[in-house]
Design a protein around this motif. Structure first.
Motif, PDB file in Angstrom:
ATOM      1  N   GLU A 204      -4.408   5.372  -4.030  1.00 21.20           N
ATOM      2  CA  GLU A 204      -5.832   5.188  -3.774  1.00 21.20           C
ATOM      3  C   GLU A 204      -6.050   4.163  -2.671  1.00 21.20           C
ATOM      4  OE1 GLU A 204      -7.698   3.791  -7.311  1.00 21.20           O
ATOM      5  OE2 GLU A 204      -6.235   2.196  -7.649  1.00 21.20           O
ATOM      6  N   ARG A 205      -7.180   4.266  -2.002  1.00 22.28           N
ATOM      7  CA  ARG A 205      -7.553   3.322  -0.952  1.00 22.28           C
ATOM      8  C   ARG A 205      -7.929   1.993  -1.592  1.00 22.28           C
ATOM      9  NH1 ARG A 205     -10.360   3.299   4.106  1.00 22.28           N
ATOM     10  NH2 ARG A 205     -10.245   1.135   4.819  1.00 22.28           N
ATOM     11  N   ALA A 206      -7.615   0.894  -0.930  1.00 23.55           N
ATOM     12  CA  ALA A 206      -7.960  -0.439  -1.428  1.00 23.55           C
ATOM     13  C   ALA A 206      -8.480  -1.278  -0.266  1.00 23.55           C
ATOM     14  CB  ALA A 206      -6.748  -1.111  -2.071  1.00 23.55           C
ATOM     15  N   GLU A 207      -9.334  -2.227  -0.575  1.00 24.69           N
ATOM     16  CA  GLU A 207      -9.929  -3.076   0.452  1.00 24.69           C
ATOM     17  C   GLU A 207      -8.974  -4.195   0.866  1.00 24.69           C
ATOM     18  OE1 GLU A 207     -12.798  -2.675   2.077  1.00 24.69           O
ATOM     19  OE2 GLU A 207     -13.060  -0.791   0.980  1.00 24.69           O
ATOM     20  N   LEU A 208      -9.039  -4.536   2.154  1.00 25.95           N
ATOM     21  CA  LEU A 208      -8.311  -5.695   2.661  1.00 25.95           C
ATOM     22  C   LEU A 208      -9.236  -6.898   2.611  1.00 25.95           C
ATOM     23  CD1 LEU A 208      -6.650  -4.153   5.862  1.00 25.95           C
ATOM     24  CD2 LEU A 208      -5.572  -4.543   3.649  1.00 25.95           C
ATOM     25  N   THR A 209      -8.750  -7.999   2.047  1.00 26.50           N
ATOM     26  CA  THR A 209      -9.555  -9.215   1.964  1.00 26.50           C
ATOM     27  C   THR A 209      -8.694 -10.422   2.311  1.00 26.50           C
ATOM     28  OG1 THR A 209      -9.057  -9.434  -0.400  1.00 26.50           O
ATOM     29  CG2 THR A 209     -11.119  -8.300   0.199  1.00 26.50           C
ATOM     30  N   PHE A 210      -9.353 -11.493   2.749  1.00 24.85           N
ATOM     31  CA  PHE A 210      -8.677 -12.761   3.013  1.00 24.85           C
ATOM     32  C   PHE A 210      -9.194 -13.804   2.035  1.00 24.85           C
ATOM     33  CE2 PHE A 210      -7.644 -10.888   7.118  1.00 24.85           C
ATOM     34  CZ  PHE A 210      -6.371 -11.399   7.347  1.00 24.85           C
ATOM     35  N   LYS A 211      -8.253 -14.523   1.446  1.00 21.48           N
ATOM     36  CA  LYS A 211      -8.574 -15.689   0.634  1.00 21.48           C
ATOM     37  C   LYS A 211      -7.929 -16.868   1.328  1.00 21.48           C
ATOM     38  CE  LYS A 211      -8.736 -13.010  -3.652  1.00 21.48           C
ATOM     39  NZ  LYS A 211      -8.150 -12.819  -5.011  1.00 21.48           N
TER      40      LYS A 211
ATOM     41  N   GLY B 261      -4.604 -16.198   3.269  1.00 21.03           N
ATOM     42  CA  GLY B 261      -3.843 -15.162   2.579  1.00 21.03           C
ATOM     43  C   GLY B 261      -4.485 -13.787   2.682  1.00 21.03           C
ATOM     44  N   LEU B 262      -3.706 -12.800   3.099  1.00 12.60           N
ATOM     45  CA  LEU B 262      -4.175 -11.419   3.172  1.00 12.60           C
ATOM     46  C   LEU B 262      -3.830 -10.710   1.875  1.00 12.60           C
ATOM     47  CD1 LEU B 262      -5.251  -8.876   4.666  1.00 12.60           C
ATOM     48  CD2 LEU B 262      -2.927  -8.576   5.580  1.00 12.60           C
ATOM     49  N   TYR B 263      -4.808 -10.008   1.298  1.00 14.70           N
ATOM     50  CA  TYR B 263      -4.619  -9.301   0.037  1.00 14.70           C
ATOM     51  C   TYR B 263      -5.023  -7.832   0.194  1.00 14.70           C
ATOM     52  CZ  TYR B 263      -4.028 -13.738  -2.444  1.00 14.70           C
ATOM     53  OH  TYR B 263      -3.570 -14.955  -2.874  1.00 14.70           O
ATOM     54  N   VAL B 264      -4.248  -6.956  -0.450  1.00 11.16           N
ATOM     55  CA  VAL B 264      -4.656  -5.570  -0.653  1.00 11.16           C
ATOM     56  C   VAL B 264      -5.029  -5.464  -2.124  1.00 11.16           C
ATOM     57  CG1 VAL B 264      -3.923  -3.169  -0.698  1.00 11.16           C
ATOM     58  CG2 VAL B 264      -3.176  -4.645   1.165  1.00 11.16           C
ATOM     59  N   ASP B 265      -6.318  -5.288  -2.392  1.00 11.19           N
ATOM     60  CA  ASP B 265      -6.832  -5.408  -3.744  1.00 11.19           C
ATOM     61  C   ASP B 265      -6.475  -6.804  -4.256  1.00 11.19           C
ATOM     62  OD1 ASP B 265      -8.189  -4.497  -6.007  1.00 11.19           O
ATOM     63  OD2 ASP B 265      -6.361  -3.802  -6.955  1.00 11.19           O
ATOM     64  N   SER B 266      -5.651  -6.900  -5.297  1.00  5.29           N
ATOM     65  CA  SER B 266      -5.261  -8.225  -5.799  1.00  5.29           C
ATOM     66  C   SER B 266      -3.823  -8.588  -5.442  1.00  5.29           C
ATOM     67  CB  SER B 266      -5.428  -8.258  -7.324  1.00  5.29           C
ATOM     68  OG  SER B 266      -4.603  -7.272  -7.935  1.00  5.29           O
ATOM     69  N   ILE B 267      -3.177  -7.780  -4.595  1.00  3.86           N
ATOM     70  CA  ILE B 267      -1.765  -7.983  -4.260  1.00  3.86           C
ATOM     71  C   ILE B 267      -1.655  -8.765  -2.956  1.00  3.86           C
ATOM     72  CG2 ILE B 267       0.433  -6.851  -3.724  1.00  3.86           C
ATOM     73  CD1 ILE B 267      -0.472  -4.496  -5.426  1.00  3.86           C
TER      74      ILE B 267
ATOM     75  N   VAL C  38       0.073  -1.398  -0.003  1.00  4.47           N
ATOM     76  CA  VAL C  38       0.508  -0.952   1.321  1.00  4.47           C
ATOM     77  C   VAL C  38      -0.508  -1.430   2.354  1.00  4.47           C
ATOM     78  CG1 VAL C  38       1.104   1.033   2.763  1.00  4.47           C
ATOM     79  CG2 VAL C  38       1.549   1.095   0.289  1.00  4.47           C
ATOM     80  N   PHE C  39      -0.021  -2.159   3.345  1.00  2.10           N
ATOM     81  CA  PHE C  39      -0.875  -2.630   4.438  1.00  2.10           C
ATOM     82  C   PHE C  39      -0.370  -2.052   5.747  1.00  2.10           C
ATOM     83  CE2 PHE C  39      -0.828  -5.858   7.892  1.00  2.10           C
ATOM     84  CZ  PHE C  39      -2.146  -5.705   8.295  1.00  2.10           C
ATOM     85  N   ILE C  40      -1.250  -1.334   6.458  1.00  3.26           N
ATOM     86  CA  ILE C  40      -0.876  -0.753   7.755  1.00  3.26           C
ATOM     87  C   ILE C  40      -1.982  -1.021   8.773  1.00  3.26           C
ATOM     88  CG2 ILE C  40       0.563   1.079   6.793  1.00  3.26           C
ATOM     89  CD1 ILE C  40      -1.800   3.015   7.309  1.00  3.26           C
ATOM     90  N   LEU C  41      -1.602  -0.952  10.030  1.00  4.87           N
ATOM     91  CA  LEU C  41      -2.558  -1.076  11.134  1.00  4.87           C
ATOM     92  C   LEU C  41      -2.429   0.180  11.993  1.00  4.87           C
ATOM     93  CD1 LEU C  41      -1.881  -4.801  11.879  1.00  4.87           C
ATOM     94  CD2 LEU C  41      -4.176  -3.888  11.592  1.00  4.87           C
ATOM     95  N   PRO C  42      -3.109   1.264  11.628  1.00  2.00           N
ATOM     96  CA  PRO C  42      -2.945   2.530  12.355  1.00  2.00           C
ATOM     97  C   PRO C  42      -3.793   2.565  13.625  1.00  2.00           C
ATOM     98  CG  PRO C  42      -4.480   2.836  10.573  1.00  2.00           C
ATOM     99  CD  PRO C  42      -4.022   1.395  10.479  1.00  2.00           C
TER     100      PRO C  42
END
Length: 293
Positions: free
Chosen positions: A163-170, A173-179, A256-260
């Motif tokens: 499933e798609r997940a949002e990229l966020t910064f805390k 720190g870069l997070y995909v969902d909570s990862i 999974v983090f990608i920059l397409p």
């Protein structure tokens, strides 16, 4: 005319055609160029000839000719080494490399498909000689179906939920969902990542799958296939823009983090689902419950 000539011609042509069928080009694009395909088709012709000639040789009591099958086995092992060395050389120049596990899987596939051609040619020739051409045609269809099944293998979409997940910064720190993925300190890089980046969560369907998708080679295969299809927004010397996969240690999910270069959600999900499950990455841990005393 020799009575075996029609059977030999049919067996060789079918075996070569089967090798061509198994050499289909897909989004992974290997082998890409004409010369690479010519090498494998030539080896397929040799494999088909060996499998086809085995039956007429036995029928004519030319048993020494069958020993060429053992020689062929040692030669086809060199095919695996050839593919491994070629792909390793190519991998050094990829922006997102395949990785050793993926390369070994491709090399094994090319070797094993030559053996499949030998076995199929031997079968169709046997039925042609002992029963007739109509039996050989039926066996040919069965061999094609069998090759299709053996080529399909398992894919990521069959063993996981994607499933798609949002990229966020805390902070940084870069997070995909909570990862958690990595630290990005520069505001310019953070802006690029939020603008061009995509994130996905891959959830295992069973406990055994956790170990498979945790394998570093399997993770690298995911990143490579996505980057080949969608492109990658990076160049050499930009470590902050490297696609990454990190694991949630609590439940086995991977982020999974990608920059397409092409930010296409449907294509990305389709490619993720079709990523092959690498043989060397498959783990099937199981536990036996101890009998209660």
């Amino acid at each position: 005319m020799n009575e075996y000539i029609p059977a030999i011609i049919y067996g060789v042509l079918f075996g070569t055609a089967l090798r061509l069928f198994m050499l289909r080009i897909d989004y992974r694009q290997y082998p890409t160029y004409l010369h690479g395909r010519i090498i494998h088709l030539s080896l397929g012709f040799i494999a088909a000839s060996l499998g086809t000639l085995a039956i007429p040789s036995v029928m004519e009591e030319q048993y020494t000719a069958v020993t060429f099958l053992t020689i062929a086995a040692s030669q086809f092992r060199e095919v695996r080494n050839m593919e491994r060395n070629t792909l390793n050389e190519m991998d050094a120049f990829e922006l997102v490399p395949r990785g050793n596990t993926y390369i070994e899987g491709i090399a094994i596939a090319f070797e094993s498909r030559n053996y499949l051609v030998i076995a199929s040619s031997l079968l169709v020739t046997s039925f042609y000689v002992f029963i007739g051409w109509y039996a050989a045609v039926i066996v040919s269809i069965i061999c094609i179906i069998g090759a299709q099944v053996l080529m399909s293998g398992s894919s990521l979409g069959k063993i996981t939920e994607i499933e798609r997940a949002e990229l966020t910064f805390k902070g940084a720190g870069l997070y995909v969902d909570s990862i958690y993925i990595m630290n990005i300190g520069l505001p310019e890089r953070q802006k690029e990542i939020l603008e061009y980046g995509m994130g996905f969560i891959v959830t295992p369907k069973s406990f055994s799958v956790r170990s498979t998708i945790a394998n570093l080679g399997q993770r690298q295969a995911i990143l490579h296939d996505l980057s080949v299809t969608l492109g990658v927004f990076r160049d050499s010397g930009t470590p902050a823009l490297v696609p990454l996969i990190k694991r949630d240690l609590n439940d086995g999910r991977i982020g999974v983090f990608i920059l397409p270069q092409e930010k296409n959600l449907d294509t990305a999900l389709s490619v993720l689902a079709k990523v092959p499950v690498l043989e060397h990455a498959v783990q099937k841990p199981h536990f036996k419950k101890e009998a209660s005393s």
